[in-house]
Write a protein that holds these residues in place. Sequence first.
Motif, PDB file in Angstrom:
ATOM      1  N   GLN A  52      33.808  -5.073  14.930  1.00  0.00           N
ATOM      2  CA  GLN A  52      35.238  -4.785  14.996  1.00  0.00           C
ATOM      3  C   GLN A  52      35.800  -4.641  13.590  1.00  0.00           C
ATOM      4  OE1 GLN A  52      36.767  -8.212  17.091  1.00  0.00           O
ATOM      5  NE2 GLN A  52      36.512  -7.241  19.087  1.00  0.00           N
ATOM      6  N   ALA A  53      36.817  -3.818  13.462  1.00  0.00           N
ATOM      7  CA  ALA A  53      37.560  -3.689  12.201  1.00  0.00           C
ATOM      8  C   ALA A  53      39.015  -3.390  12.539  1.00  0.00           C
ATOM      9  CB  ALA A  53      36.981  -2.594  11.326  1.00  0.00           C
ATOM     10  N   SER A  54      39.909  -3.939  11.745  1.00  0.00           N
ATOM     11  CA  SER A  54      41.336  -3.717  12.024  1.00  0.00           C
ATOM     12  C   SER A  54      42.132  -3.728  10.730  1.00  0.00           C
ATOM     13  CB  SER A  54      41.883  -4.788  12.975  1.00  0.00           C
ATOM     14  OG  SER A  54      41.824  -6.072  12.361  1.00  0.00           O
ATOM     15  N   ALA A  55      43.298  -3.138  10.795  1.00  0.00           N
ATOM     16  CA  ALA A  55      44.218  -3.124   9.651  1.00  0.00           C
ATOM     17  C   ALA A  55      45.637  -3.196  10.175  1.00  0.00           C
ATOM     18  CB  ALA A  55      44.028  -1.863   8.820  1.00  0.00           C
ATOM     19  N   VAL A  56      46.507  -3.781   9.364  1.00  0.00           N
ATOM     20  CA  VAL A  56      47.927  -3.880   9.704  1.00  0.00           C
ATOM     21  C   VAL A  56      48.727  -3.162   8.628  1.00  0.00           C
ATOM     22  CG1 VAL A  56      49.896  -5.435   9.997  1.00  0.00           C
ATOM     23  CG2 VAL A  56      47.674  -6.043  10.963  1.00  0.00           C
ATOM     24  N   ILE A  57      49.648  -2.335   9.070  1.00  0.00           N
ATOM     25  CA  ILE A  57      50.496  -1.567   8.153  1.00  0.00           C
ATOM     26  C   ILE A  57      51.940  -1.932   8.419  1.00  0.00           C
ATOM     27  CG2 ILE A  57      51.192   0.746   7.428  1.00  0.00           C
ATOM     28  CD1 ILE A  57      48.547   1.756   8.627  1.00  0.00           C
ATOM     29  N   ASN A  58      52.672  -2.250   7.354  1.00  0.00           N
ATOM     30  CA  ASN A  58      54.112  -2.462   7.486  1.00  0.00           C
ATOM     31  C   ASN A  58      54.821  -1.154   7.151  1.00  0.00           C
ATOM     32  OD1 ASN A  58      56.868  -3.521   5.811  1.00  0.00           O
ATOM     33  ND2 ASN A  58      56.479  -4.401   7.808  1.00  0.00           N
ATOM     34  N   LEU A  59      55.724  -0.742   8.021  1.00  0.00           N
ATOM     35  CA  LEU A  59      56.474   0.501   7.807  1.00  0.00           C
ATOM     36  C   LEU A  59      57.959   0.192   7.807  1.00  0.00           C
ATOM     37  CD1 LEU A  59      54.167   1.266  10.377  1.00  0.00           C
ATOM     38  CD2 LEU A  59      54.513   3.398   9.134  1.00  0.00           C
ATOM     39  N   ARG A  60      58.691   0.845   6.911  1.00  0.00           N
ATOM     40  CA  ARG A  60      60.146   0.734   6.882  1.00  0.00           C
ATOM     41  C   ARG A  60      60.709   2.096   7.282  1.00  0.00           C
ATOM     42  NH1 ARG A  60      61.752  -4.404   4.953  1.00  0.00           N
ATOM     43  NH2 ARG A  60      59.816  -5.620   5.155  1.00  0.00           N
ATOM     44  N   LEU A  61      61.380   2.112   8.434  1.00  0.00           N
ATOM     45  CA  LEU A  61      61.759   3.366   9.080  1.00  0.00           C
ATOM     46  C   LEU A  61      63.105   3.886   8.614  1.00  0.00           C
ATOM     47  CD1 LEU A  61      59.544   2.099  10.934  1.00  0.00           C
ATOM     48  CD2 LEU A  61      60.723   3.152  12.863  1.00  0.00           C
ATOM     49  N   MET A  62      63.151   5.165   8.347  1.00  0.00           N
ATOM     50  CA  MET A  62      64.404   5.838   8.034  1.00  0.00           C
ATOM     51  C   MET A  62      65.264   5.941   9.296  1.00  0.00           C
ATOM     52  SD  MET A  62      64.689   6.892   4.823  1.00  0.00           S
ATOM     53  CE  MET A  62      65.742   8.357   4.839  1.00  0.00           C
ATOM     54  N   PRO A  63      66.597   5.972   9.141  1.00  0.00           N
ATOM     55  CA  PRO A  63      67.457   6.249  10.297  1.00  0.00           C
ATOM     56  C   PRO A  63      67.038   7.570  10.939  1.00  0.00           C
ATOM     57  CG  PRO A  63      68.784   5.499   8.449  1.00  0.00           C
ATOM     58  CD  PRO A  63      67.397   5.705   7.919  1.00  0.00           C
ATOM     59  N   ALA A 110      61.726   6.628  -3.793  1.00  0.00           N
ATOM     60  CA  ALA A 110      60.959   7.251  -2.711  1.00  0.00           C
ATOM     61  C   ALA A 110      61.326   6.627  -1.370  1.00  0.00           C
ATOM     62  CB  ALA A 110      59.465   7.106  -2.971  1.00  0.00           C
ATOM     63  N   ALA A 111      61.534   5.312  -1.368  1.00  0.00           N
ATOM     64  CA  ALA A 111      61.893   4.613  -0.128  1.00  0.00           C
ATOM     65  C   ALA A 111      63.262   5.029   0.393  1.00  0.00           C
ATOM     66  CB  ALA A 111      61.860   3.100  -0.358  1.00  0.00           C
ATOM     67  N   LEU A 112      64.058   5.648  -0.472  1.00  0.00           N
ATOM     68  CA  LEU A 112      65.392   6.103  -0.084  1.00  0.00           C
ATOM     69  C   LEU A 112      65.344   7.364   0.769  1.00  0.00           C
ATOM     70  CD1 LEU A 112      68.419   5.332  -0.706  1.00  0.00           C
ATOM     71  CD2 LEU A 112      68.309   6.993  -2.563  1.00  0.00           C
ATOM     72  N   ILE A 113      64.226   8.103   0.703  1.00  0.00           N
ATOM     73  CA  ILE A 113      64.204   9.421   1.352  1.00  0.00           C
ATOM     74  C   ILE A 113      63.065   9.601   2.360  1.00  0.00           C
ATOM     75  CG2 ILE A 113      65.394  10.546  -0.559  1.00  0.00           C
ATOM     76  CD1 ILE A 113      62.709  11.613  -1.530  1.00  0.00           C
ATOM     77  N   ARG A 114      62.301   8.525   2.625  1.00  0.00           N
ATOM     78  CA  ARG A 114      61.266   8.674   3.647  1.00  0.00           C
ATOM     79  C   ARG A 114      60.890   7.318   4.236  1.00  0.00           C
ATOM     80  NH1 ARG A 114      56.085  10.224  -0.212  1.00  0.00           N
ATOM     81  NH2 ARG A 114      55.692   8.132  -1.034  1.00  0.00           N
ATOM     82  N   THR A 115      60.313   7.359   5.413  1.00  0.00           N
ATOM     83  CA  THR A 115      59.709   6.168   6.008  1.00  0.00           C
ATOM     84  C   THR A 115      58.482   5.804   5.183  1.00  0.00           C
ATOM     85  OG1 THR A 115      60.512   6.609   8.253  1.00  0.00           O
ATOM     86  CG2 THR A 115      58.496   5.322   8.058  1.00  0.00           C
ATOM     87  N   THR A 116      58.359   4.531   4.847  1.00  0.00           N
ATOM     88  CA  THR A 116      57.289   4.110   3.941  1.00  0.00           C
ATOM     89  C   THR A 116      56.122   3.471   4.683  1.00  0.00           C
ATOM     90  OG1 THR A 116      58.478   2.023   3.574  1.00  0.00           O
ATOM     91  CG2 THR A 116      58.816   3.792   1.966  1.00  0.00           C
ATOM     92  N   ILE A 117      54.939   3.571   4.061  1.00  0.00           N
ATOM     93  CA  ILE A 117      53.684   3.054   4.611  1.00  0.00           C
ATOM     94  C   ILE A 117      53.124   2.024   3.642  1.00  0.00           C
ATOM     95  CG2 ILE A 117      51.319   3.651   5.241  1.00  0.00           C
ATOM     96  CD1 ILE A 117      52.377   6.506   5.802  1.00  0.00           C
ATOM     97  N   ALA A 118      52.922   0.798   4.116  1.00  0.00           N
ATOM     98  CA  ALA A 118      52.390  -0.251   3.233  1.00  0.00           C
ATOM     99  C   ALA A 118      51.292  -1.024   3.967  1.00  0.00           C
ATOM    100  CB  ALA A 118      53.499  -1.190   2.789  1.00  0.00           C
ATOM    101  N   PRO A 119      50.020  -0.694   3.754  1.00  0.00           N
ATOM    102  CA  PRO A 119      48.930  -1.486   4.341  1.00  0.00           C
ATOM    103  C   PRO A 119      48.956  -2.898   3.765  1.00  0.00           C
ATOM    104  CG  PRO A 119      48.133   0.643   3.543  1.00  0.00           C
ATOM    105  CD  PRO A 119      49.512   0.466   2.997  1.00  0.00           C
ATOM    106  N   THR A 120      48.936  -3.882   4.632  1.00  0.00           N
ATOM    107  CA  THR A 120      49.088  -5.265   4.164  1.00  0.00           C
ATOM    108  C   THR A 120      47.937  -6.191   4.562  1.00  0.00           C
ATOM    109  OG1 THR A 120      50.450  -5.707   6.116  1.00  0.00           O
ATOM    110  CG2 THR A 120      51.601  -5.175   4.061  1.00  0.00           C
TER     111      THR A 120
END
Length: 486
Positions: free
Chosen positions: A354-365, A330-340
Amino acid sequence: MKKWKLFILILVAFLLIFIFVTAFPTMTIDSKQPASQKAEININQEEAVKHLSEAITYKTISYQDREKFDYKEFDRFIDFLQHSYPSVHKELDVERINDYALMFRWEGKDQSKKPVGLTSHYDVVPVLQGTEENWEQAPFSGTVIDEKIWGRGTLDDKVGVIGILQALDYLLEEGFKPERDMYFMFGFDEEVGGDLGASAMAETLKERGIQFEFVLDEGGAIVENMVPGVKSPVGVVGISEKGSATAALSIEGSGGHSSQPKSRTNIGRIAGAIAKLEETQFQEDLKGPGEDLFEYVAPEMDFGMKYIFSNKWIFEPIIEKVLLQQPASAALIRTTIAPTIFQAGEQYNALPEQASAVINLRLMPGDSLEDVKNFIEKTIDDEEIKVEVKGSEATKVSSVEGEPFQTVQQAARNVYDEAVIAPYLMFAGSDAKHYDSVSDNTYRFLPVQITSEDLNRMHGTNEHISAENYINAIKFYVEIIKVSNQ
């Protein structure tokens, strides 16, 4: 003729045409693999293993806090290289950038040809505190037992540094002279971004007007059972690496007592935003390096899989649906979303303000940081939530057409003649990205044959490499230097 018979005849005719149209590309698809040209390369295994074993004993550890670097260990490692490879240090020009990045230049006969660069790094990640006893052999022992070398760096990436130097030693003893300039760059802080190592070396080369035909770094490897329908191991060469970005979602508002909550609390709104993103996901698309991968492996597949991938224009939606079933594909064909990270609240009976969240994303070309931010804001559809996106976009996509990629392919096939060598999209980061500005192409390939278990050991417990794998890596570096200079 009755109408139903005419309908059947038309249906059969269309079916025959469909079979012909789809079977033809399946039967005529050509292999993209060059024929192996195995050469006799007699590496002194005892000496080579001894050198890698000793290299592992130097604790050249990278820490996010650079104040923790023990540079005495880095100095000792560099002294070890000088002592172990005197011919390399004598015959090649050696330069130190920021004291610890090492750059070797082997002058070629023809200065009109663009140089080629090989790069690796000798820093390693720390061993997670409390896991030392889980190692079968001590992580910095360099123990050699049962034809295996143990310790941090045997796979990532002292095997590359020592493998290249062993190859140079071999070629110098053989009397080999390169046709073009060859550069060998060894970083010392790749595991924390490479800013003082590879980045500084690339900037130095840029100032001198050096432009490489290609640079080869670590990255993909030869992996067993990687692609369905392909019995042979597949050697994947990264032609780009995904971008890495961090999205910070935050909301502020009145808190209050938990006995009288609003229908939508700060925690609920952030959680709802995360749920929407995970449910929606970025649009999948088999394109770019992912598409290139399957174009290279399709000719080597069994008939059923070959039929499907040879007719991607028909079956692409099905292919994409199948690829989405596994995280790696799946990571080969789309930008991924990973809440960390999720942060909110301190008291069990008080609503957090207050509330917050951090998401790591790996971007497609092709996906920009602005694209990512717009997608998040549109998907969560909550003006009260603030969205900030920072990070890096994907690197440029290097060419798979022409000599540079074919050189990597040929060198790999000369050592691993049964492997299918194909381009792919690298998910992790490497020093290669720093050389994009000074190289026409940047490729990412670690010339060892590994399993999924080996991948888990790279930054984990019990990292080790077989002597055979290591010797083959040396042979690959010998071959790529030779093929680059034909």
